[in-house]
Design a protein around this motif. Structure first.
Motif, PDB file in Angstrom:
ATOM      1  N   LEU A  77       0.600  -1.576   0.108  1.00  0.00           N
ATOM      2  CA  LEU A  77      -0.130  -0.143  -0.127  1.00  0.00           C
ATOM      3  C   LEU A  77       0.828   1.124   0.080  1.00  0.00           C
TER       4      LEU A  77
ATOM      5  N   GLY B  25      -9.581  -4.553  -1.484  1.00  0.00           N
ATOM      6  CA  GLY B  25     -10.145  -4.993   0.218  1.00  0.00           C
ATOM      7  C   GLY B  25      -8.544  -4.664   1.021  1.00  0.00           C
ATOM      8  N   LYS B  26      -8.562  -5.439   2.119  1.00  0.00           N
ATOM      9  CA  LYS B  26      -7.730  -5.198   2.830  1.00  0.00           C
ATOM     10  C   LYS B  26      -6.622  -5.530   1.736  1.00  0.00           C
ATOM     11  N   GLN B  27      -6.259  -6.865   1.720  1.00  0.00           N
ATOM     12  CA  GLN B  27      -5.372  -7.804   1.276  1.00  0.00           C
ATOM     13  C   GLN B  27      -5.380  -8.641  -0.139  1.00  0.00           C
TER      14      GLN B  27
END
Ligand SMILES: C[S@@+](CC[C@H](N)C(=O)[O-])C[C@H]1O[C@@H](n2cnc3c(N)ncnc32)[C@H](O)[C@@H]1O
Ligand code: SF4
Length: 453
Positions: free
Chosen positions: A393, A415-417
């Protein structure tokens, strides 16, 4: 999958990402020893994939954008094969006993050469490289106008087990307009013989956007193809670039379907193929649900290289013949695309390498992201982080900002991943990849690429 407003917004020009960096970043090779060293350092069990380019065609198809030499003089193949053999020797020295799992003969028209020459070339390859006996994928592009049953039997005897057939369109008016008269029956006969001779997989190429095509006419072609039921279907967008490809100047611009009709044809074709049970693999490709490409995509193991989508993505690619491209790790190298220069370099015992590119670390990271997205429609941050020791990120913070608009439009989910491409985003996968392409902004000239759909 089809949403008209998204089509209008995102249908811009963009690369097809058979490589990253793309061929626009290929520059003349200054030092061949760098690539030679890279090949020699490959592990001894490194899987190898071979591409052979045979450029000759008897008759020109006006739409054609491939690297080809149009001639009726069959003797031209003799000199070509002689020098191709030289190139095979050069590469055999570098590759040694590393195992070959995949080979593809493309063109031009690889069936321009006769059965004896085919056998001779195949023998030369098999005595020069270490082909694995089991499960090797050996494919060839067939021109149904130029092959008969004995020629197909000869290909099967030489170990070919997959074919790709150019159809483009069955409509006779379209065929006349592009100078490629090939009856449906001719195509069906060839496929029947291939099936009888045990070919495991059949691919058919179609092109939409050709002169005189209408929604109704192309619908009939697609219905006939569905009836033939090839394992894979490619539906290419006609790239009309008459300033680059001379034969295209013989196509009457006013006979080309409008942009609106072209999009309608594509929309209708996707609906027809999906209704008939084909899976949209992405980037013009459809496959049956039990096809290896479909299964690999479901398992997240599909890869992409110069041969398009493949299940053999971890291979080193050796390209032989005029204009052929090799990919060794992140090293790309393309042979001379001019036949005379290809010949003279080999005659003077040099390598016919013309231009290429050696990826830096940033290229490697972006290559990995783009290939994961384009092949499997997702990008898992931890995969990239673990492989390259970066924080995804932070490394891609500017790119993640740009992707928000894609998420708002429903093309992807962040998403977060992971980045997950949603169903409507599959058509625009090139646009998503373009966000991660560090070279595009430097070039600005994206009109050099074809439209994304
Ligand atoms: C490398 S070509 C060789 C195919 C083989 N010689 C034949 O004609 O069957 C592979 C495919 O590229 C596609 N193609 C060629 N020119 C094109 C163009 N201008 N725009 C889009 N697709 C094109 C055609 O579908 C063709 O079958
Ligand atoms: S489409 Fe195939 S046969 Fe036609 S000119 Fe191009 S390479 Fe040759």
């Amino acid at each position: 999958m089809w949403q008209q407003s998204l089509v209008e917004k995102y249908n811009i020009s963009g690369p097809r990402y058979t490589s990253y960096p793309t061929a626009l970043q290929f520059f003349p090779m200054q030092d061949n020893s760098l690539l030679e060293k890279e090949v020699k350092q490959l592990p001894l069990d490194q899987p190898i994939s071979i591409y052979i380019h045979i450029p000759f065609c008897d008759v020109v198809c006006f739409y054609c954008a491939c690297n080809k030499v149009v001639t009726k003089d069959k003797s031209k193949a003799n000199k070509y094969l002689k020098l191709l053999f030289k190139e095979i020797d050069q590469w055999a020295d570098l590759i040694g006993s590393r195992p070959v799992y995949q080979m593809h003969w493309g063109g031009g028209t690889p069936t321009f050469i006769n059965a004896e020459q085919t056998t001779e070339l195949n023998k030369k390859l098999r005595s020069s490289f270490n082909f694995v006996d089991h499960n090797a994928e050996i494919s060839i592009e067939l021109d149904p106008r130029k092959v008969d049953e004995p020629k197909i039997a000869n290909l099967a005897n030489n170990g070919f087990n997959r074919i790709s057939i150019g159809v483009q369109d069955f409509n006779i008016d379209v065929q006349k307009a592009v100078n490629r008269i090939q009856s449906e029956q001719e195509t069906r006969n060839v496929i029947k013989h291939c099936r009888e001779h045990g070919f495991k997989s059949i691919n058919i190429d179609l092109i939409y956007g050709l002169p005189k095509q209408t929604e109704e006419s192309f619908k009939e072609t697609v219905n006939a193809i569905i009836d033939i039921r090839p394992n894979r279907i490619s539906v290419f967008n006609y790239a009309h670039l008459p300033h680059r490809f001379k034969p295209q100047r013989r196509i009457n611009d006013h006979e080309l379907p409008s942009a609106e009709v072209k999009l309608n044809i594509l929309h209708q074709t996707i609906d027809q193929l999906v209704d008939a049970g084909y899976i949209y693999i992405g980037m013009d490709h459809f496959a049956l649900p039990d096809d290896e490409l479909t299964l690999a995509q479901i398992n997240g193991t599909l890869k992409r290289n110069f041969q398009g989508y493949t299940t053999h993505g971890n291979t080193a690619l050796v390209g032989l013949g005029v204009s052929a491209i090799s990919q060794i790790n992140q090293f790309y190298s393309q042979n001379h695309s001019d036949l005379e220069t290809y010949y003279t370099t080999l005659e003077s015992e040099q390598r016919p390498w013309w231009r290429g590119c050696q990826s830096n670390q940033d290229d490697k990271i972006r290559h990995r992201v783009i290939m994961q997205l384009i092949s499997n429609f997702y990008c898992e941050f931890t995969d990239i982080e673990n492989e390259f020791d970066i924080d995804f990120l932070s490394y891609f913070s500017a790119e993640m900002d740009k992707l928000i608009e894609f998420e708002v439009d429903g093309l992807i989910q962040i998403g977060k991943q992971r980045i997950q491409v949603q169903e409507p985003g599959r058509l625009f996968i090139r646009n998503v990849c373009m966000v991660f392409d560090a070279y595009l902004s430097q070039f600005g000239d994206i009109a050099r690429f074809s439209k994304v759909i």
